[in-house]
Design a protein around this motif. Structure first.
Motif, short mmCIF file in Angstrom:
data_model
loop_
_atom_site.label_atom_id
_atom_site.label_comp_id
_atom_site.label_asym_id
_atom_site.label_seq_id
_atom_site.Cartn_x
_atom_site.Cartn_y
_atom_site.Cartn_z
N GLN A 58 -4.56 -4.37 -5.24
CA GLN A 58 -3.26 -3.86 -6.12
C GLN A 58 -3.25 -4.84 -7.20
OE1 GLN A 58 -1.60 -1.07 -5.80
NE2 GLN A 58 -0.84 -1.48 -7.80
N TYR B 184 2.75 1.49 -3.61
CA TYR B 184 2.08 1.53 -4.76
C TYR B 184 0.90 2.63 -4.63
CZ TYR B 184 4.64 -2.39 -6.57
OH TYR B 184 5.47 -3.14 -6.93
N GLN B 185 0.92 3.15 -3.48
CA GLN B 185 -0.18 3.93 -2.86
C GLN B 185 -1.81 3.45 -3.44
OE1 GLN B 185 0.27 7.51 -1.59
NE2 GLN B 185 1.77 5.87 -0.91
N THR B 186 -1.89 2.10 -3.12
CA THR B 186 -3.00 1.36 -3.31
C THR B 186 -4.24 2.29 -2.50
OG1 THR B 186 -1.92 -0.57 -3.08
CG2 THR B 186 -4.22 -0.65 -3.28
N PRO B 187 -5.20 2.68 -3.45
CA PRO B 187 -6.53 3.57 -2.85
C PRO B 187 -6.96 2.67 -1.81
CG PRO B 187 -6.83 2.91 -5.23
CD PRO B 187 -5.47 2.55 -4.80
N GLU C 197 0.83 -1.15 -0.17
CA GLU C 197 -0.16 -0.04 0.07
C GLU C 197 0.75 1.35 0.00
OE1 GLU C 197 -3.88 1.18 2.10
OE2 GLU C 197 -2.45 1.53 3.52
N GLU C 198 1.93 1.36 0.70
CA GLU C 198 2.88 2.30 0.72
C GLU C 198 3.82 2.38 -0.51
OE1 GLU C 198 5.40 5.46 2.54
OE2 GLU C 198 3.28 4.62 3.07
N ARG D 209 8.42 5.21 -7.61
CA ARG D 209 8.70 5.31 -6.31
C ARG D 209 9.95 4.50 -6.15
NH1 ARG D 209 5.00 7.25 -3.03
NH2 ARG D 209 5.76 6.09 -1.32
#
Length: 517
Positions: A201, A124-127, A121-122, A516
């Motif tokens: 993801q 790939y910035q998974t919403p 999550e961090e 990232r």
């Protein structure tokens, strides 16, 4: 032979094969802490698990405990008896690891699995979407498809209204059978956070045209917000056909390109098998257990995709081994391989044309138990002191009248009662190992219960040992407020895992995010 903490850290830094094994019970590991790359194989069940988890006997194995007990030394001696010649004990155990300045992870007996989800999550910035926001969208009549990334057994136990069970790589494989419109909002949930994040993801990586989010906190947050869960529902997505199968295969192509997934043919797999005494090999079938039982390649292990990601250590204890994943058409194997690539656990491959032209075996294949005791006395009678070695969760549900719960590795001569000792376990295997252990410790007759008893009781629990075989969970609390308190602690712990990873220089994860680190 001992190994100190600094030497162990150097082993971890290399790319050579090794297995790091935590031999304590699950709850002890969770509460006292663990080494991130350690794989839990409690001494109590060592003979039942180690062949599958460490198949190459020449693998360098390091075992550890808390540092103030003899579990690691006993496990090392047992492993050597089982045919593992290269076994070392971490001198001073976990205490020495911490004293040397290395990170100790707490909160679970497999921290790395949940930590992987938070890291994903961090990176790939998974919403994500909160439960209140989700319910607001439902109330507003928005087009939403709710996918539950847990297997059907968990789903049937409890689920969110309107959900469909599609776990692990099945999400990519079957999503198009459920998500009919590209305009639908796709919400992925699990019981907490990890599998919600990974599932969302996965669908994003697959190129699903929809907006995809994870449901923050899953069913635990649902309960914390004061809502009721469904129980006993059976909603599963069908296997893909036609356009849905085409979409799944196109998604697999995207995974191959993005994550550099390597394929091997059957000749290469045969060569890998020929070399298995020099290089560890795991061949895992990632389809559903039902598909595996209906027909699988000989020499493969059933490892459903939802277990392999993120719980790869449930099947593979050797770091830097060869891992070959198998399914029927390479889609699910490719998706699961993408997680293992990011996990950094080993060298992973997908078997090309896996089942074509092969003579398949049918039925489940149980793991191999090593050095099973023979000549153990059995009985159909329950006269005497009954020692129940089944998991404590089963013992709580029901047990033979008067049975006492015990953990095999803690059995000694100080057993309650007098006269014969009758040992009980799920299939009799663990009881046979314990009977052999006790034969050297007591003069009392020791027997294993044979057959299936018909008389059970609930309550009247007697604990010879603390139920440390399972990690404490809010789901096991019967008091609603204690359950909610457990949920809050768990979710708070998960949210802090990225910070814990940042303090651990043994983290193996690999990022494939374009923008990232």
């Amino acid at each position: 032979m001992p190994i100190n903490a600094v030497e162990l850290h150097k082993v971890i830094e290399k790319a050579d094969e090794y297995a790091l094994v935590d031999v304590r019970e699950a709850r002890v590991t969770a509460e006292q802490g663990s080494i991130l790359l350690g794989v839990p194989i409690p001494l109590s069940i060592l003979e039942l698990r180690v062949d599958a988890l460490i198949p190459r006997r020449g693998t360098p194995v390091i075992v550890y405990d808390g540092g103030d007990e003899d579990l690691a030394a006993r496990a090392a001696a047992r492993l050597e008896t089982l045919g593992y010649p290269d076994v070392q004990v971490l001198d001073g155990g976990l205490e020495a690891w911490a004293a040397a300045g290395y990170k100790v992870q707490t909160g679970g007996d497999h921290v790395i699995g949940q930590a992987f989800g938070e890291w994903i999550e961090e990176i790939y910035q998974t919403p994500h979407l909160s439960v209140p926001d989700y319910l607001e969208k439902i109330a507003n009549g928005e087009d939403i498809v709710l996918l539950d990334s847990r297997p059907i057994g968990e789903f049937e136990n409890h689920s969110l209204p309107g959900g469909t069970s599609i776990p692990g790589a099945e999400l990519v494989y079957r999503a198009a059978e459920v998500v009919k419109s590209p305009d639908s909002l796709v919400v992925v949930n699990c019981a907490g956070r990890t599998r919600s994040i990974l599932g969302a993801q996965l669908l994003i990586n697959a190129g699903l045209p929809n907006r995809v989010v994870s449901l923050e906190g899953g069913t635990q947050s649902w309960v914390l917000e004061g809502h009721e869960l469904d129980h006993g529902k059976h909603e599963v997505a069908p296997l893909p056909t036609g356009a849905a199968l085409d979409a799944a295969q196109a998604a697999a192509d995207r995974f191959r390109a993005k994550f550099g997934i390597k394929k091997v043919d059957k000749d290469t797999l045969r060569r890998f098998r020929d070399e298995k005494d020099e290089r560890s090999l795991y061949v895992l079938d990632v389809r559903t257990p039902e598909e595996y039982a209906a027909g699988h390649l000989p020499g493969t292990t059933s490892a459903p995709s939802w277990d392999v990601a993120p719980w790869v250590f449930r099947y593979i204890a050797t770091h830097h081994a060869r891992i070959v994943l198998v399914d029927n058409d390479e889609v699910r194997a490719t998706v699961a391989a993408s997680w293992i690539e990011q996990f950094g656990w080993g060298e992973v491959f997908v078997l090309a044309n896996p089942l074509d032209g092969e003579d398949l075996e049918t039925g489940p294949v149980p793991p191999t138990a090593l050095d099973v005791p023979s000549g153990i006395a059995t009985t159909t009678e329950t006269d005497g002191t009954i020692i129940d070695l089944r998991p404590s969760t089963q013992y709580r549900k029901s047990h033979l009248p008067g049975a006492v719960f015990a953990i095999r590795a803690r059995l000694g001569a100080d057993l309650p009662g007098t006269g014969p000792i009758v040992l009980v376990s799920e299939d009799g295997l663990l009881a046979r190992y314990a009977a052999r252990d006790l034969a050297a410790l007591t003069d009392r007759p020791v027997k294993v219960l044979d057959g299936t008893p018909t008389e059970f009781e609930t309550g009247n629990d007697t604990w010879l040992h603390e139920p440390d075989d399972v990690v404490a969970s809010g789901w096991r609390e019967t008091d609603p407020e204690l359950r909610k308190a457990g949920f809050r602690r768990y979710l708070s712990w998960e949210l802090g895992l990225v910070e814990e990873l940042n303090a651990d220089n043994t983290t193996p994860f690999r990022s494939f995010a374009e923008d990232r680190p």
